[in-house]
Design an enzyme around this catalytic site. Structure first.
Site, mmCIF file in Angstrom:
data_model
loop_
_atom_site.group_PDB
_atom_site.id
_atom_site.type_symbol
_atom_site.label_atom_id
_atom_site.label_comp_id
_atom_site.label_asym_id
_atom_site.label_seq_id
_atom_site.Cartn_x
_atom_site.Cartn_y
_atom_site.Cartn_z
ATOM 1 N N GLU A 177 -87.653 -22.986 -34.540
ATOM 2 C CA GLU A 177 -88.843 -23.832 -34.451
ATOM 3 C C GLU A 177 -89.699 -23.459 -33.246
ATOM 4 O O GLU A 177 -90.934 -23.399 -33.341
ATOM 5 C CB GLU A 177 -88.440 -25.290 -34.343
ATOM 6 C CG GLU A 177 -87.702 -25.831 -35.556
ATOM 7 C CD GLU A 177 -87.027 -27.148 -35.240
ATOM 8 O OE1 GLU A 177 -87.691 -28.192 -35.314
ATOM 9 O OE2 GLU A 177 -85.825 -27.124 -34.895
ATOM 10 N N GLU A 226 -78.495 -24.430 -32.279
ATOM 11 C CA GLU A 226 -78.833 -25.712 -32.890
ATOM 12 C C GLU A 226 -78.276 -26.787 -31.979
ATOM 13 O O GLU A 226 -77.053 -26.938 -31.852
ATOM 14 C CB GLU A 226 -78.275 -25.831 -34.309
ATOM 15 C CG GLU A 226 -78.959 -24.893 -35.296
ATOM 16 C CD GLU A 226 -78.611 -25.189 -36.741
ATOM 17 O OE1 GLU A 226 -77.741 -26.059 -36.985
ATOM 18 O OE2 GLU A 226 -79.199 -24.540 -37.627
ATOM 19 N N THR A 262 -68.953 -22.691 -33.510
ATOM 20 C CA THR A 262 -69.612 -23.967 -33.227
ATOM 21 C C THR A 262 -69.024 -24.479 -31.926
ATOM 22 O O THR A 262 -67.819 -24.738 -31.849
ATOM 23 C CB THR A 262 -69.371 -24.992 -34.355
ATOM 24 O OG1 THR A 262 -69.911 -24.499 -35.577
ATOM 25 C CG2 THR A 262 -70.001 -26.335 -34.016
ATOM 26 N N ASP A 277 -71.438 -30.567 -41.144
ATOM 27 C CA ASP A 277 -72.700 -30.529 -40.428
ATOM 28 C C ASP A 277 -73.782 -31.126 -41.310
ATOM 29 O O ASP A 277 -73.912 -30.765 -42.488
ATOM 30 C CB ASP A 277 -73.054 -29.082 -40.064
ATOM 31 C CG ASP A 277 -74.202 -29.010 -39.058
ATOM 32 O OD1 ASP A 277 -74.312 -29.905 -38.217
ATOM 33 O OD2 ASP A 277 -74.973 -28.043 -39.114
ATOM 34 N N ASP A 285 -74.382 -25.617 -32.683
ATOM 35 C CA ASP A 285 -73.947 -24.990 -33.933
ATOM 36 C C ASP A 285 -74.714 -23.684 -34.092
ATOM 37 O O ASP A 285 -75.727 -23.604 -34.782
ATOM 38 C CB ASP A 285 -74.205 -25.932 -35.103
ATOM 39 C CG ASP A 285 -73.448 -25.512 -36.347
ATOM 40 O OD1 ASP A 285 -72.406 -24.850 -36.211
ATOM 41 O OD2 ASP A 285 -73.887 -25.849 -37.453
ATOM 42 N N GLN A 290 -77.949 -16.002 -42.726
ATOM 43 C CA GLN A 290 -78.043 -17.242 -43.497
ATOM 44 C C GLN A 290 -79.118 -17.159 -44.572
ATOM 45 O O GLN A 290 -78.912 -17.592 -45.709
ATOM 46 C CB GLN A 290 -78.328 -18.402 -42.551
ATOM 47 C CG GLN A 290 -78.393 -19.767 -43.225
ATOM 48 C CD GLN A 290 -78.705 -20.876 -42.249
ATOM 49 O OE1 GLN A 290 -78.809 -20.656 -41.052
ATOM 50 N NE2 GLN A 290 -78.857 -22.091 -42.749
ATOM 51 N N ARG A 321 -79.716 -16.622 -38.283
ATOM 52 C CA ARG A 321 -80.734 -16.962 -39.270
ATOM 53 C C ARG A 321 -80.925 -15.881 -40.330
ATOM 54 O O ARG A 321 -81.203 -16.181 -41.504
ATOM 55 C CB ARG A 321 -82.074 -17.215 -38.568
ATOM 56 C CG ARG A 321 -82.046 -18.338 -37.552
ATOM 57 C CD ARG A 321 -81.806 -19.682 -38.165
ATOM 58 N NE ARG A 321 -81.889 -20.752 -37.179
ATOM 59 C CZ ARG A 321 -81.590 -22.019 -37.420
ATOM 60 N NH1 ARG A 321 -81.197 -22.382 -38.629
ATOM 61 N NH2 ARG A 321 -81.704 -22.931 -36.470
ATOM 62 N N HIS A 359 -87.036 -31.821 -37.711
ATOM 63 C CA HIS A 359 -86.466 -30.478 -37.878
ATOM 64 C C HIS A 359 -86.580 -30.009 -39.323
ATOM 65 O O HIS A 359 -87.013 -28.878 -39.588
ATOM 66 C CB HIS A 359 -85.002 -30.478 -37.438
ATOM 67 C CG HIS A 359 -84.284 -29.200 -37.731
ATOM 68 N ND1 HIS A 359 -84.578 -28.014 -37.078
ATOM 69 C CD2 HIS A 359 -83.301 -28.898 -38.626
ATOM 70 C CE1 HIS A 359 -83.801 -27.046 -37.538
ATOM 71 N NE2 HIS A 359 -83.023 -27.561 -38.480
ATOM 72 N N GLU A 408 -77.200 -30.279 -31.178
ATOM 73 C CA GLU A 408 -76.760 -31.370 -32.046
ATOM 74 C C GLU A 408 -75.875 -32.362 -31.286
ATOM 75 O O GLU A 408 -75.431 -32.097 -30.172
ATOM 76 C CB GLU A 408 -75.970 -30.817 -33.241
ATOM 77 C CG GLU A 408 -76.698 -29.714 -34.010
ATOM 78 C CD GLU A 408 -76.013 -29.353 -35.310
ATOM 79 O OE1 GLU A 408 -75.149 -30.133 -35.776
ATOM 80 O OE2 GLU A 408 -76.333 -28.284 -35.865
ATOM 81 N N LYS A 414 -73.191 -19.291 -40.347
ATOM 82 C CA LYS A 414 -72.908 -20.480 -39.549
ATOM 83 C C LYS A 414 -71.448 -20.571 -39.108
ATOM 84 O O LYS A 414 -71.145 -21.299 -38.160
ATOM 85 C CB LYS A 414 -73.223 -21.739 -40.378
ATOM 86 C CG LYS A 414 -74.650 -21.815 -40.851
ATOM 87 C CD LYS A 414 -75.596 -22.206 -39.742
ATOM 88 C CE LYS A 414 -75.392 -23.651 -39.360
ATOM 89 N NZ LYS A 414 -76.359 -24.084 -38.331
#
Length: 398
Positions: free
Chosen positions: A342, A181, A239, A109, A215, A222, A219, A116, A183, A235
């Site tokens: 975000e 996420e 996925t 990844d 993904d 992490q 948070r 971002h 992607e 993570k």
């Protein structure tokens, strides 16, 4: 299921209620063509490529095989004479069960969106530089877990792990800051030799096509665990990828120049004099049916060709079935962020939904659907499919 046009012709693996065996299919409008069955009659020299029911052998076949098979499929769906053979091998898209399209060999990844990376840097380092010193010199990435890459629709069980509370207490339990996420993933076909890097100009000789990726990210787990070695349990739990792999050949009209780079690049990443591999893709993120974001891919700082070149520049070999993803796709606009981190400014500003509720991060029962489109021929747009997942409660009380 997404309806695909006659020029997209993505590949996937499917089964039916009547026949649980996996078969390779090509999406044609709102139908699925059983290529495993058709190839035995119309393309016998390549029938073995589809015998396993997955894309594994097709990916390994390389560019000549990819081009031959795509040309054959295009001729079949446009040739009335072939319809006599094809008709009995079409299935309604909503009547098939989509499977994992290929065996994921390795998963990497990246972190390729400047918007971002800048937004996250401002959230976590408000008094420091938003971007780390290395960010504009190389595509930052990490190695994930291939074994937890799952097909669209797989339930996403809320992960558990260690986290640190705001008052500093170390606790164990379900993640309270589960995120998405949005992607784009790149599927490797042709392998490389150990010790021999893959150059920028060899990208389309190795990469077969793209999938959409969610993904999922815990948070809070992490944030506690990632220093100093990076993402791990926050993570690795899941996925999700879309079930249809769109060939690079379908994206000819989506190719654009990447953003202007304001830091000189080392030679192996310098692409200014080469055909462009920026991609004008438009993503859309829906939460429980409501559009919450529309991230544009065209502004991604690092291209997939540069990601592959950097991934292998140390001599690391790539394998057929490798998957590498772009990292979160975000744009500069208020509703162009590919993560809830975000959208909610790190959880400090929950955003409203049409049902009257708000979100900072995902709740149990939430469904996330990420879809995308790209420019096609003659001003049209083609669908790139979708990847979806529903959040399920944590299963352990430990």
């Amino acid at each position: 299921m997404t309806s695909f046009g006659l020029r997209t012709l993505p590949y996937g693996s499917f089964s039916t209620a009547q026949d649980p065996r996996p078969r390779v299919g090509v999406a044609v409008a709102n139908q699925v063509l059983d290529v495993s069955a058709v190839s035995a009659q119309l393309l016998p020299a390549y029938a073995e490529v589809f015998a396993s029911g997955t894309l594994d052998a097709l990916l390994a076949g390389g560019p000549d095989v990819w081009a031959t098979v795509r040309s054959a499929v295009e001729s079949w769906v446009h040739d009335a004479r072939a319809r006599a053979v094809l008709d009995v091998h079409f299935h309604a898209a909503d009547a098939v069960r989509m499977l994992a399209p290929f065996t994921v060999a390795d998963y990497v990844d990246f972190y390729a969106s400047e918007q971002h990376a800048t937004a996250v840097g401002r959230i976590f380092r408000p008094d420091g530089d938003a971007l780390t010193p290395n960010w504009k010199h190389l595509p930052i990435g990490y190695h994930g877990r291939a074994g937890t890459v799952v097909p669209s629709g797989t339930p996403i069980v809320r992960p558990r792990g260690q986290r640190r509370t705001p008052d500093g207490e170390i606790v164990f339990g379900p993640s309270t800051r589960l995120d998405i996420e949005a992607e784009v993933g790149f599927v490797v076909g042709t392998p490389s030799t150990l010790g021999e890097p893959v150059g920028l100009d060899d990208f389309d000789q190795h990469v077969f096509g793209i999938v959409l990726v969610n993904d999922w990210s815990a948070r809070d787990l992490q944030a506690w665990e990632y220093v100093p070695l990076g993402p791990f349990l926050g993570k690795s739990f899941a996925t999700s990828i879309s079930p249809w792999v769109v060939p690079l050949a379908a994206l000819e009209h989506a190719r654009v120049a990447p953003p202007v780079r304001d830091v000189p690049l080392l030679r192996y990443l310098e692409d200014s004099g080469m055909p462009p591999w920026g991609l004008d893709l438009q993503l859309q993120v829906r939460l429980n049916g409501e559009v919450i974001s529309e991230p544009p891919y065209a502004g991604m700082y690092w291209t997939p060709a540069q990601m592959l070149a950097h991934l292998s520049v140390n001599g690391a070999s790539i394998r057929s079935g490798d998957l590498y993803a772009s990292g979160t796709v975000s744009g500069p606009g208020q509703k162009q962020s590919g993560s809830m981190l975000e959208l909610s400014n790190g959880g400090r500003e929950p955003f409203p939904l049409q049902d009257g509720t708000t979100r900072s991060f995902l709740q149990d029962g939430d469904e996330v659907v990420i879809s995308a489109t790209a420019p096609g021929a003659e001003g049209t747009r083609i669908s790139l499919g979708e990847v979806r997942g529903v959040v399920h409660p944590s299963r352990s009380s430990t």
